[in-house]
Design a protein around this motif. Structure first.
Motif, mmCIF file in Angstrom:
data_model
loop_
_atom_site.group_PDB
_atom_site.id
_atom_site.type_symbol
_atom_site.label_atom_id
_atom_site.label_comp_id
_atom_site.label_asym_id
_atom_site.label_seq_id
_atom_site.Cartn_x
_atom_site.Cartn_y
_atom_site.Cartn_z
ATOM 1 N N LYS A 34 0.767 -1.192 -0.017
ATOM 2 C CA LYS A 34 -0.043 -0.002 -0.070
ATOM 3 C C LYS A 34 0.883 1.097 0.082
ATOM 4 O O LYS A 34 0.730 2.230 -0.592
ATOM 5 N N VAL A 35 1.681 1.274 0.851
ATOM 6 C CA VAL A 35 3.047 2.466 0.921
ATOM 7 C C VAL A 35 3.560 2.639 -0.372
ATOM 8 O O VAL A 35 3.699 3.746 -1.032
ATOM 9 N N LYS A 36 4.085 1.580 -1.039
ATOM 10 C CA LYS A 36 4.751 1.741 -2.276
ATOM 11 C C LYS A 36 4.002 2.142 -3.457
ATOM 12 O O LYS A 36 4.415 2.534 -4.526
ATOM 13 N N SER A 37 2.570 1.924 -3.388
ATOM 14 C CA SER A 37 1.571 2.562 -4.366
ATOM 15 C C SER A 37 1.532 3.927 -4.432
ATOM 16 O O SER A 37 0.825 4.496 -5.442
ATOM 17 N N TYR A 38 1.915 4.600 -3.298
ATOM 18 C CA TYR A 38 1.749 6.087 -3.071
ATOM 19 C C TYR A 38 2.894 6.911 -3.797
ATOM 20 O O TYR A 38 4.103 6.279 -3.887
ATOM 21 N N ASN A 39 2.827 8.072 -4.753
ATOM 22 C CA ASN A 39 3.791 8.813 -5.138
ATOM 23 C C ASN A 39 4.611 9.429 -4.098
ATOM 24 O O ASN A 39 5.852 9.382 -4.075
ATOM 25 N N ASN A 40 3.810 9.797 -3.048
ATOM 26 C CA ASN A 40 4.553 10.552 -1.756
ATOM 27 C C ASN A 40 3.704 10.562 -0.709
ATOM 28 O O ASN A 40 2.284 10.099 -0.845
ATOM 29 N N ILE A 41 4.158 10.555 0.585
ATOM 30 C CA ILE A 41 3.313 10.439 1.621
ATOM 31 C C ILE A 41 3.456 11.726 2.711
ATOM 32 O O ILE A 41 4.785 11.904 2.857
ATOM 33 N N SER A 42 2.757 12.079 3.364
ATOM 34 C CA SER A 42 2.786 13.259 4.228
ATOM 35 C C SER A 42 2.166 12.995 5.582
ATOM 36 O O SER A 42 1.065 12.423 5.663
ATOM 37 N N LYS A 187 -1.319 11.617 4.782
ATOM 38 C CA LYS A 187 -2.024 12.015 3.670
ATOM 39 C C LYS A 187 -1.295 11.270 2.527
ATOM 40 O O LYS A 187 -0.008 11.427 2.628
ATOM 41 N N THR A 188 -1.739 11.385 1.107
ATOM 42 C CA THR A 188 -0.835 10.521 0.113
ATOM 43 C C THR A 188 -1.226 11.448 -1.134
ATOM 44 O O THR A 188 -2.161 12.276 -1.182
ATOM 45 N N ASN A 189 0.101 11.342 -1.925
ATOM 46 C CA ASN A 189 -0.049 12.166 -3.361
ATOM 47 C C ASN A 189 -0.636 13.524 -3.295
ATOM 48 O O ASN A 189 -1.246 13.831 -4.126
ATOM 49 N N GLU A 190 0.081 14.078 -2.273
ATOM 50 C CA GLU A 190 -0.108 15.618 -2.334
ATOM 51 C C GLU A 190 0.659 16.252 -3.391
ATOM 52 O O GLU A 190 1.876 15.883 -3.661
ATOM 53 N N PRO A 191 0.162 17.464 -3.855
ATOM 54 C CA PRO A 191 1.253 18.218 -4.732
ATOM 55 C C PRO A 191 2.164 18.917 -3.772
ATOM 56 O O PRO A 191 1.974 19.655 -3.023
ATOM 57 N N ILE A 192 3.442 18.526 -4.038
ATOM 58 C CA ILE A 192 4.657 19.177 -3.611
ATOM 59 C C ILE A 192 5.619 19.658 -4.541
ATOM 60 O O ILE A 192 5.669 19.314 -5.622
ATOM 61 N N SER A 193 6.328 20.602 -4.192
ATOM 62 C CA SER A 193 7.383 21.195 -4.860
ATOM 63 C C SER A 193 8.435 20.511 -5.138
ATOM 64 O O SER A 193 8.910 19.593 -4.416
ATOM 65 N N LYS A 194 9.010 20.401 -6.366
ATOM 66 C CA LYS A 194 10.242 19.689 -6.751
ATOM 67 C C LYS A 194 11.386 20.247 -6.043
ATOM 68 O O LYS A 194 12.430 19.186 -5.917
#
Length: 213
Positions: A34-42, A187-194
Motif C-alpha cells: 500500500k505504501v509503495k503504491s503512493y507517489n508521496n506520503i505526508s 496524506k498521500t499523493n499531495e502536490p509538492i514542490s520539486k
C-alpha cells in the motif's frame, strides 16, 4: 502415552505459531504494498519517549514528507533533508548545518524512508491484540528482533484494518525505554514542490557548515 500426547500438543502449538506468523507477515506485506503504491506520503505524528527508571517522559510532535528514498523531516526544532544521496541536518538554534552521507545501510537506523517498511527484514512476527480506537479497528503485530544482541526488546505495530495504514509504532528497548510514534494524519499523493528535497544554502547564510564525509 503421555509423551505421545505431549508431542501432539507441541506439534499443534508449532503449527498454530507458524500460521500466526504467516498471517502477520501477510498483513505487513499488505501495508508495504500500500505504501509503495503512493507517489508521496505526508505524515503528522506524535512522538513520546518514556523511561520510568530514568525519570524520562518526553513528548513532541513532528512531520515528515516522504517520496521514495527522499524525505523532509521536522522534529525537536531540527530539520533533516535527504535528497536521495546526501543528508542535511539543519539546527537553527546552533545555526549549524551538518552534511553527511546516507546512513540507511546501518541496520540500527530507522530513517523516515524506511519508517514504513523497516520491519521487512530482521524480525519474526506474530499477531497481537486488536483495539478499537475512535471507531477504528487497530490490529497489532508484535515483532521480535532475530538478532539476540539487538537493543530492541520488541516492537508493536498498530495497523488500521480497513486502510492498511500504520496507526502507531511502540518500540520497547531492553533498557526499559519505550518509544511511541502515533500518526495523527496520513496524506498521500499531495502536490509538492520539486525543490522540497533540495538543500538551498542561500537560506542559511551565516550558518556553520559541518561536513562529516
Amino acid at each position: 502415552m503421555k509423551y505421545i500426547l505431549f508431542a501432539f500438543v507441541l506439534l499443534i502449538s508449532f503449527s498454530t505459531q507458524a500460521q500466526d506468523g504467516a498471517k502477520a507477515k501477510a498483513l505487513l506485506n499488505e501495508v508495504s504494498q500500500k505504501v509503495k503504491s503512493y507517489n508521496n506520503i505526508s505524515i503528522d505524528f506524535k512522538y513520546v519517549l518514556k523511561n520510568t527508571s530514568e525519570n524520562i517522559n518526553q513528548e513532541t510532535r513532528g512531520d515528515v514528507v516522504i517520496e521514495g528514498d527522499k524525505y523532509l523531516l521536522n522534529i525537536l526544532g531540527i530539520t533533516r533533508i535527504f535528497d536521495g544521496k546526501t543528508l542535511y541536518t539543519i539546527n537553527p538554534e546552533d545555526e549549524e548545518v551538518t552534511i553527511s552521507k546516507d546512513n540507511s545501510d546501518d541496520e540500527g537506523t530507522i530513517t523516515p524512508s524506511k519508517m514504513l517498511s523497516f520491519y521487512k527484514d530482521g524480525y519474526t512476527y506474530k499477531m497481537d491484540i486488536v483495539q478499537n480506537v475512535n471507531g477504528r479497528k487497530i490490529q497489532y503485530v508484535k515483532l521480535s528482533p532475530i538478532d539476540t544482541n539487538s537493543e530492541i526488546k520488541s516492537v508493536l505495530l498498530g495497523i488500521d484494518a480497513q486502510t492498511k495504514h500504520i496507526y502507531n509504532l511502540i518500540e520497547t528497548g531492553k533498557n526499559g525505554t519505550q518509544t511511541t510514534l502515533t500518526v495523527n494524519s496520513f496524506k498521500t499523493n499531495e502536490p509538492i514542490s520539486k525543490a522540497l528535497f533540495t538543500f538551498d544554502k542561500n537560506k542559511y547564510k551565516g550558518y556553520y557548515i559541518n561536513k562529516l564525509d
